[in-house]
Design a protein around this motif. Structure first.
Motif, PDB file in Angstrom:
ATOM      1  N   MET A 104       0.817  -1.208   0.000  1.00  0.00           N
ATOM      2  CA  MET A 104       0.000   0.000   0.000  1.00  0.00           C
ATOM      3  C   MET A 104       0.856   1.267   0.000  1.00  0.00           C
ATOM      4  O   MET A 104       0.563   2.225  -0.720  1.00  0.00           O
ATOM      5  CB  MET A 104      -0.921   0.005   1.222  1.00  0.00           C
ATOM      6  N   VAL A 105       1.913   1.269   0.812  1.00  0.00           N
ATOM      7  CA  VAL A 105       2.772   2.449   0.868  1.00  0.00           C
ATOM      8  C   VAL A 105       3.424   2.685  -0.489  1.00  0.00           C
ATOM      9  O   VAL A 105       3.510   3.822  -0.969  1.00  0.00           O
ATOM     10  CB  VAL A 105       3.843   2.288   1.972  1.00  0.00           C
ATOM     11  N   GLU A 106       3.883   1.598  -1.131  1.00  0.00           N
ATOM     12  CA  GLU A 106       4.527   1.745  -2.420  1.00  0.00           C
ATOM     13  C   GLU A 106       3.565   2.304  -3.461  1.00  0.00           C
ATOM     14  O   GLU A 106       3.913   3.191  -4.240  1.00  0.00           O
ATOM     15  CB  GLU A 106       5.078   0.400  -2.898  1.00  0.00           C
ATOM     16  N   TRP A 107       2.344   1.784  -3.496  1.00  0.00           N
ATOM     17  CA  TRP A 107       1.359   2.275  -4.460  1.00  0.00           C
ATOM     18  C   TRP A 107       1.024   3.745  -4.187  1.00  0.00           C
ATOM     19  O   TRP A 107       0.798   4.525  -5.121  1.00  0.00           O
ATOM     20  CB  TRP A 107       0.091   1.435  -4.418  1.00  0.00           C
ATOM     21  N   THR A 108       0.989   4.134  -2.903  1.00  0.00           N
ATOM     22  CA  THR A 108       0.705   5.531  -2.563  1.00  0.00           C
ATOM     23  C   THR A 108       1.823   6.447  -3.061  1.00  0.00           C
ATOM     24  O   THR A 108       1.567   7.510  -3.644  1.00  0.00           O
ATOM     25  CB  THR A 108       0.545   5.686  -1.045  1.00  0.00           C
ATOM     26  N   ILE A 109       3.075   6.027  -2.806  1.00  0.00           N
ATOM     27  CA  ILE A 109       4.218   6.818  -3.285  1.00  0.00           C
ATOM     28  C   ILE A 109       4.194   6.915  -4.804  1.00  0.00           C
ATOM     29  O   ILE A 109       4.370   7.999  -5.386  1.00  0.00           O
ATOM     30  CB  ILE A 109       5.537   6.199  -2.805  1.00  0.00           C
ATOM     31  N   LEU A 110       3.954   5.772  -5.462  1.00  0.00           N
ATOM     32  CA  LEU A 110       3.959   5.744  -6.924  1.00  0.00           C
ATOM     33  C   LEU A 110       2.865   6.648  -7.480  1.00  0.00           C
ATOM     34  O   LEU A 110       3.107   7.438  -8.413  1.00  0.00           O
ATOM     35  CB  LEU A 110       3.763   4.315  -7.425  1.00  0.00           C
ATOM     36  N   ALA A 111       1.667   6.561  -6.916  1.00  0.00           N
ATOM     37  CA  ALA A 111       0.556   7.381  -7.404  1.00  0.00           C
ATOM     38  C   ALA A 111       0.849   8.867  -7.214  1.00  0.00           C
ATOM     39  O   ALA A 111       0.577   9.687  -8.103  1.00  0.00           O
ATOM     40  CB  ALA A 111      -0.730   6.999  -6.686  1.00  0.00           C
ATOM     41  N   SER A 112       1.432   9.233  -6.066  1.00  0.00           N
ATOM     42  CA  SER A 112       1.718  10.646  -5.794  1.00  0.00           C
ATOM     43  C   SER A 112       2.751  11.186  -6.777  1.00  0.00           C
ATOM     44  O   SER A 112       2.588  12.285  -7.336  1.00  0.00           O
ATOM     45  CB  SER A 112       2.245  10.805  -4.357  1.00  0.00           C
ATOM     46  N   LEU A 113       3.816  10.408  -7.019  1.00  0.00           N
ATOM     47  CA  LEU A 113       4.858  10.870  -7.932  1.00  0.00           C
ATOM     48  C   LEU A 113       4.354  10.920  -9.370  1.00  0.00           C
ATOM     49  O   LEU A 113       4.721  11.822 -10.134  1.00  0.00           O
ATOM     50  CB  LEU A 113       6.084   9.966  -7.830  1.00  0.00           C
TER      51      LEU A 113
END
Length: 332
Positions: A104-113
């Motif tokens: 979840m954290v990775e997908w959040t970072i990816l989506a934000s960037l």
């Protein structure tokens, strides 16, 4: 426990954090170096300012390549496997690290960037499309001057002259301005604009305008203003060298500034105009003896950059593990 991330997100984090770091450093140091850069010859100054404007991008890519270079070398068959046990530790490797882990954290970072990147690209694409439409309209309304496709006369009652275009820069000159200036002034204007063509200033300004968007606003505005002034002064020097009369070039700048004012079409991203930059500084520069071009400055800077790159490659394991440790610390 450290959050696990894949190679894509890790690479994007390196690019993003480095770009932000360069932007922060620019806020702290640009004012200090700006005065020293201003003492360089205009052509050299333009090169320095272009490099600084685009620094968040090329420095970010350089750091990413240094971080990944041990595993890239091993993948290409001329390096040793640098990977060890990375239990509970972020590891960035083109061989062993998965592209995405899927947390979840990775997908959040990816989506934000990705959102930030798309917003930046959308703004850039909008400027490019507007400029392209304006250029197409001007081209359709213009005709070649003296059978030269590189100089085109636009049927218009407004005064303007500028060089625009990325891959095929052309000089656009309004018919009204052509009627309003003397042959000697026209010769100066054309010499100035031909210099923009030869120097590919349209491409230079376009790339700087897009990539400088990664700097914070106060530095970005000053960098672009200083870069525009430097490229104009470099072309002023070319025109003055051809005419042999620096005062005549200065007088032409003043006359066209009064004629054109703010009436030229707005295409800042890919346009190098005869007027528009700081007129007072350009005229003052022409009233003084030209600043001598010192090739040694460029040579030493190039040697320094090459030396730093070689040092970085020689210490790539340190960059690799230090960056992994920093990411591990902030995501812990």
């Amino acid at each position: 426990m450290t959050v696990e991330i894949g190679l894509i997100v890790g690479s994007l984090l390196i690019l993003f954090c480095t770009a932000v770091g360069v932007a922060v450093i620019s806020i702290a140091f640009y004012s200090f170096f700006a005065g020293r850069i201003a003492r360089l010859a205009p052509s050299t100054r333009a090169n320095f300012l272009f490099a600084w404007s685009t620094a968040p991008v090329w420095l970010s890519i350089t750091l990413l390549l240094l971080v990944l270079s041990p595993s890239i070398a091993h993948a290409l068959g001329f390096g040793i496997d640098h990977c060890h046990d990375h239990l509970h530790h972020i590891h960035l490797c083109v061989i062993h690290t998965p592209w995405l882990v899927g947390g979840m954290v990775e997908w959040t970072i990816l989506a934000s960037l990705v959102v930030l990147g798309l917003a930046w690209l959308t703004a850039a694409a909008t400027r490019v499309n507007m400029t392209r439409d304006m250029l197409e309209m001007l081209y359709s309304l213009s005709r070649p001057k003296d059978d030269s496709q590189s100089v085109r006369v636009v049927l218009s009652q407004r005064h303007f002259v500028f060089t625009a275009g990325i891959l095929r820069p052309r000089i656009f000159l309004s018919s009204r301005l052509l009627e309003s200036i003397s042959p000697s002034e026209l010769e100066t204007v054309i010499a100035h604009e031909h210099a923009h063509q030869r120097r590919w200033d349209g491409m230079r300004l376009f790339v700087a305008d897009i990539l400088c968007g990664l700097h914070f606003s106060p530095v970005r505005r000053r960098l672009l203003a200083d870069l525009h002034l430097a490229v104009e002064q470099a072309c002023d020097e070319v025109a003055a060298g051809q005419s042999g009369d620096r005062l005549q070039v200065a007088e032409t700048i003043l006359r066209l500034t009064r004629l054109i004012g703010s009436s030229a079409p707005c295409m800042t991203s890919v346009k190098a105009a005869f007027t528009g930059s700081d007129t007072a500084q350009r005229v003052e520069g022409l009233l003084r003896p030209p600043i001598p071009w010192r090739p040694a400055v460029s040579v030493w800077v190039s040697l320094l950059a090459a030396g730093l790159l070689m040092l970085g490659l020689a210490s790539n394991d340190w960059w690799h593990h230090s960056t992994e440790s920093l990411l591990d610390h902030f995501l812990d």
